[in-house]
Design a protein around this motif. Structure first.
Motif, PDB file in Angstrom:
ATOM      1  N   TYR A  73      68.811 -80.201 -39.239  1.00  5.86           N
ATOM      2  CA  TYR A  73      69.200 -79.075 -38.389  1.00  5.86           C
ATOM      3  C   TYR A  73      68.494 -79.184 -37.046  1.00  5.86           C
ATOM      4  CZ  TYR A  73      71.181 -77.248 -42.656  1.00  5.86           C
ATOM      5  OH  TYR A  73      71.927 -77.114 -43.802  1.00  5.86           O
ATOM      6  N   ILE A  74      69.248 -78.958 -35.978  1.00 10.34           N
ATOM      7  CA  ILE A  74      68.712 -79.090 -34.633  1.00 10.34           C
ATOM      8  C   ILE A  74      69.087 -77.852 -33.811  1.00 10.34           C
ATOM      9  CG2 ILE A  74      70.773 -80.458 -34.027  1.00 10.34           C
ATOM     10  CD1 ILE A  74      69.131 -81.841 -31.879  1.00 10.34           C
ATOM     11  N   HIS A  75      68.150 -77.366 -33.025  1.00 11.73           N
ATOM     12  CA  HIS A  75      68.415 -76.186 -32.197  1.00 11.73           C
ATOM     13  C   HIS A  75      69.470 -76.543 -31.150  1.00 11.73           C
ATOM     14  CE1 HIS A  75      67.910 -72.629 -29.756  1.00 11.73           C
ATOM     15  NE2 HIS A  75      66.987 -72.152 -30.600  1.00 11.73           N
ATOM     16  N   VAL A  76      70.440 -75.668 -30.989  1.00 11.11           N
ATOM     17  CA  VAL A  76      71.553 -75.940 -30.074  1.00 11.11           C
ATOM     18  C   VAL A  76      71.075 -76.134 -28.631  1.00 11.11           C
ATOM     19  CG1 VAL A  76      72.100 -73.500 -29.636  1.00 11.11           C
ATOM     20  CG2 VAL A  76      73.911 -75.235 -29.470  1.00 11.11           C
ATOM     21  N   VAL A  77      69.978 -75.494 -28.255  1.00 12.12           N
ATOM     22  CA  VAL A  77      69.450 -75.685 -26.895  1.00 12.12           C
ATOM     23  C   VAL A  77      68.869 -77.089 -26.746  1.00 12.12           C
ATOM     24  CG1 VAL A  77      67.727 -74.909 -25.217  1.00 12.12           C
ATOM     25  CG2 VAL A  77      69.058 -73.222 -26.510  1.00 12.12           C
ATOM     26  N   ASP A  78      68.175 -77.574 -27.771  1.00 10.43           N
ATOM     27  CA  ASP A  78      67.707 -78.969 -27.760  1.00 10.43           C
ATOM     28  C   ASP A  78      68.893 -79.921 -27.634  1.00 10.43           C
ATOM     29  OD1 ASP A  78      64.924 -78.690 -27.908  1.00 10.43           O
ATOM     30  OD2 ASP A  78      64.935 -78.539 -30.096  1.00 10.43           O
ATOM     31  N   LEU A  79      69.943 -79.626 -28.388  1.00  8.55           N
ATOM     32  CA  LEU A  79      71.136 -80.461 -28.363  1.00  8.55           C
ATOM     33  C   LEU A  79      71.779 -80.460 -26.976  1.00  8.55           C
ATOM     34  CD1 LEU A  79      72.912 -82.197 -30.171  1.00  8.55           C
ATOM     35  CD2 LEU A  79      74.190 -80.134 -30.795  1.00  8.55           C
ATOM     36  N   ALA A  80      71.875 -79.288 -26.374  1.00  8.25           N
ATOM     37  CA  ALA A  80      72.445 -79.169 -25.030  1.00  8.25           C
ATOM     38  C   ALA A  80      71.637 -79.997 -24.031  1.00  8.25           C
ATOM     39  CB  ALA A  80      72.477 -77.699 -24.614  1.00  8.25           C
ATOM     40  N   LYS A  81      70.318 -79.922 -24.149  1.00 11.19           N
ATOM     41  CA  LYS A  81      69.457 -80.705 -23.257  1.00 11.19           C
ATOM     42  C   LYS A  81      69.666 -82.207 -23.457  1.00 11.19           C
ATOM     43  CE  LYS A  81      65.788 -77.213 -22.838  1.00 11.19           C
ATOM     44  NZ  LYS A  81      64.420 -76.829 -23.248  1.00 11.19           N
ATOM     45  N   GLY A  82      69.960 -82.599 -24.677  1.00  9.57           N
ATOM     46  CA  GLY A  82      70.233 -84.008 -24.955  1.00  9.57           C
ATOM     47  C   GLY A  82      71.453 -84.522 -24.207  1.00  9.57           C
ATOM     48  N   HIS A  83      72.483 -83.672 -24.094  1.00 13.51           N
ATOM     49  CA  HIS A  83      73.688 -84.073 -23.352  1.00 13.51           C
ATOM     50  C   HIS A  83      73.380 -84.266 -21.872  1.00 13.51           C
ATOM     51  CE1 HIS A  83      75.555 -82.659 -27.051  1.00 13.51           C
ATOM     52  NE2 HIS A  83      76.626 -83.332 -26.690  1.00 13.51           N
ATOM     53  N   VAL A  84      72.570 -83.379 -21.336  1.00 15.45           N
ATOM     54  CA  VAL A  84      72.231 -83.480 -19.913  1.00 15.45           C
ATOM     55  C   VAL A  84      71.330 -84.691 -19.664  1.00 15.45           C
ATOM     56  CG1 VAL A  84      71.288 -82.261 -17.917  1.00 15.45           C
ATOM     57  CG2 VAL A  84      72.504 -80.988 -19.673  1.00 15.45           C
ATOM     58  N   LYS A  85      70.421 -84.972 -20.603  1.00 14.70           N
ATOM     59  CA  LYS A  85      69.601 -86.175 -20.501  1.00 14.70           C
ATOM     60  C   LYS A  85      70.481 -87.433 -20.486  1.00 14.70           C
ATOM     61  CE  LYS A  85      65.097 -85.059 -20.643  1.00 14.70           C
ATOM     62  NZ  LYS A  85      64.121 -85.514 -19.629  1.00 14.70           N
ATOM     63  N   ASN A 139      73.240 -81.076 -37.448  1.00 11.76           N
ATOM     64  CA  ASN A 139      73.704 -79.701 -37.679  1.00 11.76           C
ATOM     65  C   ASN A 139      73.096 -78.749 -36.665  1.00 11.76           C
ATOM     66  OD1 ASN A 139      73.815 -81.312 -40.252  1.00 11.76           O
ATOM     67  ND2 ASN A 139      74.951 -79.508 -40.888  1.00 11.76           N
ATOM     68  N   PRO A 140      73.806 -78.457 -35.571  1.00  5.23           N
ATOM     69  CA  PRO A 140      73.268 -77.531 -34.565  1.00  5.23           C
ATOM     70  C   PRO A 140      73.257 -76.096 -35.069  1.00  5.23           C
ATOM     71  CG  PRO A 140      75.486 -78.201 -33.964  1.00  5.23           C
ATOM     72  CD  PRO A 140      75.107 -79.005 -35.165  1.00  5.23           C
ATOM     73  N   ILE A 141      72.119 -75.430 -34.898  1.00  5.51           N
ATOM     74  CA  ILE A 141      72.010 -74.011 -35.227  1.00  5.51           C
ATOM     75  C   ILE A 141      71.159 -73.338 -34.146  1.00  5.51           C
ATOM     76  CG2 ILE A 141      72.310 -74.343 -37.707  1.00  5.51           C
ATOM     77  CD1 ILE A 141      69.309 -74.111 -38.092  1.00  5.51           C
ATOM     78  N   GLY A 142      70.941 -72.045 -34.266  1.00  5.14           N
ATOM     79  CA  GLY A 142      70.174 -71.329 -33.253  1.00  5.14           C
ATOM     80  C   GLY A 142      71.085 -70.784 -32.158  1.00  5.14           C
ATOM     81  N   ALA A 143      70.465 -70.260 -31.106  1.00  7.89           N
ATOM     82  CA  ALA A 143      71.206 -69.650 -30.011  1.00  7.89           C
ATOM     83  C   ALA A 143      70.300 -69.544 -28.796  1.00  7.89           C
ATOM     84  CB  ALA A 143      71.708 -68.259 -30.414  1.00  7.89           C
ATOM     85  N   PHE A 151      62.272 -77.482 -30.792  1.00  5.84           N
ATOM     86  CA  PHE A 151      62.214 -76.240 -31.586  1.00  5.84           C
ATOM     87  C   PHE A 151      62.267 -76.505 -33.088  1.00  5.84           C
ATOM     88  CE2 PHE A 151      64.398 -74.754 -27.565  1.00  5.84           C
ATOM     89  CZ  PHE A 151      63.260 -74.171 -27.038  1.00  5.84           C
ATOM     90  N   ASP A 152      61.477 -75.731 -33.843  1.00 10.48           N
ATOM     91  CA  ASP A 152      61.434 -75.903 -35.292  1.00 10.48           C
ATOM     92  C   ASP A 152      62.419 -74.968 -35.993  1.00 10.48           C
ATOM     93  OD1 ASP A 152      60.229 -73.376 -35.184  1.00 10.48           O
ATOM     94  OD2 ASP A 152      58.212 -74.123 -35.644  1.00 10.48           O
ATOM     95  N   ILE A 153      62.491 -75.108 -37.306  1.00 13.22           N
ATOM     96  CA  ILE A 153      63.435 -74.330 -38.121  1.00 13.22           C
ATOM     97  C   ILE A 153      63.217 -72.827 -37.944  1.00 13.22           C
ATOM     98  CG2 ILE A 153      63.928 -73.656 -40.519  1.00 13.22           C
ATOM     99  CD1 ILE A 153      65.484 -76.078 -39.829  1.00 13.22           C
ATOM    100  N   GLU A 154      61.949 -72.413 -37.896  1.00 13.15           N
ATOM    101  CA  GLU A 154      61.657 -70.979 -37.745  1.00 13.15           C
ATOM    102  C   GLU A 154      62.232 -70.442 -36.434  1.00 13.15           C
ATOM    103  OE1 GLU A 154      59.517 -72.431 -40.981  1.00 13.15           O
ATOM    104  OE2 GLU A 154      59.475 -73.234 -38.943  1.00 13.15           O
TER     105      GLU A 154
END
Length: 344
Positions: free
Chosen positions: A235-247, A181-185, A321-324
Motif C-alpha cells: 500500500y502506498i500513499h496517493v500523494v507519494d504516488l503523485a509525487k512519483g509521476h512528477v519525478k 495499491n494507492p490509498i490515503g488522501a 508516508f506510513d500505513i498509519e
C-alpha cells in the motif's frame, strides 16, 4: 511552463497528481470522460492550488476529439491515467477492459505520434507481474498476469516497448510506472477516492463501512499462504504516488537524448495484509470496521510487494508516508465527505 495532458486527471490518482504538477511549475490539461470520476474533484483541486485548471470532457476512444485537443494545445508530454481498473470486473467483462485500456492507449499514442509529442508516462500496475516468483518484485521480474485487467496493462507495456524500439535513433521517452495499491488522501480532506459504485478496492470499502455507508467488509479469502491467511499488498500513499509521476516527468525533462522505454516500480518495499490494514485503520481512527470472511476472488494472488530501489536511484523518489498516515488521511476525507463528491 511545460503543458502536460493528464488523461483521467479527474480520477483518484490523477487529481492528486495535478496538485504536485502545479507545485513544480507544470501546466496540466485534464482530459477525462468522468465515467468513474467527478468534475467536483477538479473544482476542489483548483481551491487547493488557488488557480484554474483546464478541463476537457473527452474519451480516449474518441480519436477525432483527441486530435482536436492536440491541435489546440502544445504539449510537452502526456501522463496517461485513463483506464478501467477493477480486477473482478475485468474477469467478468474482458472485452470492455481491452477496448478501453488497450484501444484507448493506441489512439492516444497515434495522435501523439502525429503531433510529435514523444514524452509519455504510463499508469501501469504491479498486476503485470502476476503471481510473483520472488519478493520483493524487481522490474526485471517475469511478467505473467492472472486477470484481464493486468493483461490489458501488460499488453500496453508490450506496445510501448515495441514503439520505443521501432526507430533506429530513439525519439520516445516512455516511463511505465508499475504501482501497487494507492490509498490515503490529500491532507486537506477535500479530495480522495470516490468510487462511483460499491468499491472494488480495499481501503475505500473499509472507510465506507466505518462511516456507515456500507454494513460490513468482506475479506476475500483467509487461507492464503501469508502470516494471517489474508492477501498481502504494497500500500502506498496517493500523494507519494503523485509525487512519483512528477519525478518521472522531471527525469524526462532533464534528458539530453531519448532513452526509449523504462519500467519503474513505485511502492514502499514491504507488504501489509488485509487484516493488518483493517487493524491499523481501527487503531488510528477509533472507528469500528465489522468484517466477514468471504470466498477468494477470481484473479487474486497471495502476496505482492515491490522493490522501489530503481525509483530511488533513477528518479530520486522514495515513499514518505506510513500505513498509519494513510489511514488517518483516508478517514479525514471519508468522514468529511461521507457521500464522496456528492455530499456537499
Amino acid at each position: 511552463m511545460k503543458k502536460i495532458l493528464v488523461t483521467g486527471g479527474a480520477g483518484y490518482i490523477g487529481s492528486h497528481t495535478l496538485i504536485e504538477l502545479i507545485k513544480l511549475g507544470f501546466e496540466p490539461v485534464v482530459y477525462d470522460n468522468l465515467s468513474n470520476s467527478s468534475p467536483v474533484a477538479i473544482e476542489r483541486v483548483e481551491q487547493i492550488v488557488d488557480q484554474k485548471i483546464a478541463f476537457i470532457k473527452g474519451d480516449v476512444l474518441d480519436k477525432t476529439h483527441l486530435t482536436q485537443v492536440f491541435t489546440e494545445h502544445e504539449f510537452f508530454g502526456v501522463i496517461h491515467f485513463a483506464g478501467l481498473k477493477a480486477v473482478g470486473e475485468s474477469v467478468a467483462k474482458p472485452l470492455k477492459y481491452y477496448q478501453n485500456n488497450v484501444s484507448g492507449t493506441l489512439n492516444l499514442l497515434e495522435v501523439m505520434t502525429d503531433f510529435g509529442v514523444k514524452n509519455f508516462i504510463f499508469s501501469s500496475s504491479a498486476t503485470v507481474y502476476g503471481d510473483p516468483e520472488m519478493l520483493p518484485i524487481v522490474e526485471t521480474a517475469r511478467r505473467s498476469c492472472t486477470n484481464p485487467y493486468g493483461q490489458s496493462k501488460l499488453t500496453v507495456e508490450y506496445v510501448l516497448e515495441d514503439l520505443a524500439k521501432s526507430e533506429r535513433v530513439p525519439s520516445w521517452n516512455i516511463i511505465s510506472l508499475r504501482y501497487f495499491n494507492p490509498i490515503g488522501a490529500d491532507a486537506s480532506g477535500t479530495i480522495g477516492e470516490d468510487p462511483s459504485d460499491i468499491p472494488n478496492n480495499l481501503m475505500p470499502y473499509i472507510s465506507q463501512v466505518a462511516v456507515g455507508k456500507l454494513e460490513k467488509l468482506s475479506v476475500f479469502g483467509d487461507d492464503y499462504d501469508t502470516p494471517d491467511g489474508t492477501g498481502v499488498r504494497d500500500y502506498i500513499h496517493v500523494v507519494d504516488l503523485a509525487k512519483g509521476h512528477v519525478k518521472a516527468l522531471e527525469y524526462i525533462a532533464k534528458q539530453t537524448s531519448a532513452f526509449g522505454f523504462e519500467p519503474i516500480n513505485l511502492g514502499t518495499g514491504h507488504g501489509t495484509s488485509v487484516l493488518e490494514l483493517v487493524g491499523a485503520f481501527v487503531s488510528t481512527t477509533g472507528q469500528n470496521v465489522p468484517y466477514v470472511i468471504a470466498p477468494r476472488r477470481a484473479g487474486d494472488i497471495a502476496t505482492c510487494y515491490a522493490s522501489a530501489d530503481k525509483a530511488k536511484t533513477l528518479l530520486g523518489w522514495t515513499a514518505e508516508f506510513d500505513i498509519e498516515r494513510m489511514c488517518v488521511d483516508t478517514w479525514r476525507w471519508q468522514s468529511q465527505n461521507p457521500q464522496g463528491y456528492h455530499s456537499n
